[in-house]
Write a protein that holds these residues in place. Structure first.
Motif, PDB file in Angstrom:
ATOM      1  N   THR A  62      -5.622  -0.637   7.930  1.00  0.00           N
ATOM      2  CA  THR A  62      -7.108   0.006   7.913  1.00  0.00           C
ATOM      3  C   THR A  62      -6.942   1.325   8.611  1.00  0.00           C
ATOM      4  O   THR A  62      -7.590   2.405   8.067  1.00  0.00           O
TER       5      THR A  62
ATOM      6  N   GLU B  27     -10.085  -6.957   6.276  1.00  0.00           N
ATOM      7  CA  GLU B  27      -9.202  -5.655   6.368  1.00  0.00           C
ATOM      8  C   GLU B  27      -9.111  -5.150   5.154  1.00  0.00           C
ATOM      9  O   GLU B  27      -9.012  -3.880   4.562  1.00  0.00           O
TER      10      GLU B  27
ATOM     11  N   GLU C 256     -12.206  -3.519   3.825  1.00  0.00           N
ATOM     12  CA  GLU C 256     -12.641  -2.094   4.452  1.00  0.00           C
ATOM     13  C   GLU C 256     -11.682  -0.947   4.010  1.00  0.00           C
ATOM     14  O   GLU C 256     -11.972  -0.084   3.802  1.00  0.00           O
ATOM     15  N   SER C 257     -10.245  -1.400   3.785  1.00  0.00           N
ATOM     16  CA  SER C 257      -9.439  -0.420   3.606  1.00  0.00           C
ATOM     17  C   SER C 257      -9.785   0.241   2.133  1.00  0.00           C
ATOM     18  O   SER C 257      -9.785   1.482   1.777  1.00  0.00           O
TER      19      SER C 257
END
Length: 186
Positions: free
Chosen positions: A4, A45, A48-49
């Motif tokens: 991230t 994660e 979000e990335s």
């Protein structure tokens, strides 16, 4: 390096100088994704990335076809060798197949990048379509109206977003329902 953190660093490098408003939007979309972490479990994660990277295809350094989901996904796959699930989310974010169709690129996008798991696709639609260009929260109706107003109703983007509107609202409702069902402990 944490995936991230790496994604934020890459998006910032590609967007902050040339497209600061797009960078602000991307940070806002990622913030929305972070808020969904309790209902996403191990995919938090990943989302979000993908959220912070979703608009890197707008970077003048990456522009090839002029269709930012395709340009961004190709860069992530071919140059950065990013996790294929992130690449697929970037390629297909916010009903990109419909815009690809308007641009004559649907077959190319479908052939190169399979769709990702529907729950994550919905989550990225929700995050993108509930975030203003400046990175603040909004509603899907307000975001769609803003996009049509910015690009014009007869533009490729204006036509595409109106076609995608029912799916955008439906995806947002599915995500909101998932959050509600998870309850305050989530």
């Amino acid at each position: 390096m944490d995936a991230t953190v790496w994604a934020y660093d890459l998006a910032e490098a590609l967007l902050s100088d040339d497209l600061p408003r797009r960078w602000a939007h991307s940070q806002g979309v990622a913030g929305r994704a972070r808020m969904l972490a309790p209902v996403l479990g191990p995919d938090a994660e990943l989302l979000e990335s993908a959220a912070v990277l979703h608009d890197i295809g707008y970077s003048p350094r990456l522009t090839d076809t002029g269709f930012h989901p395709l340009d961004g996904a190709r860069f992530l796959r071919n140059v950065e060798r990013v996790d294929e699930r992130i690449v697929r989310l970037v390629a297909h974010h916010s009903c990109a197949l419909l815009e690809a169709e308007e641009r004559g690129l649907r077959e190319e996008l479908e052939a190169e990048f399979p769709l990702e798991e529907p729950g994550l696709v919905d989550a990225l639609i929700y995050c993108d379509m509930t975030t203003t260009p400046d990175g603040t929260p909004t509603t899907t109706p307000a975001r769609i109206a803003e996009i049509v107003g910015r690009y014009g109703p007869d533009s490729i983007v204006g036509r595409f977003i109106r076609r995608a509107e029912p799916e955008i609202h439906a995806a947002a409702q599915r995500v909101e329902q998932r959050v509600t069902l998870a309850g305050p402990a989530a």
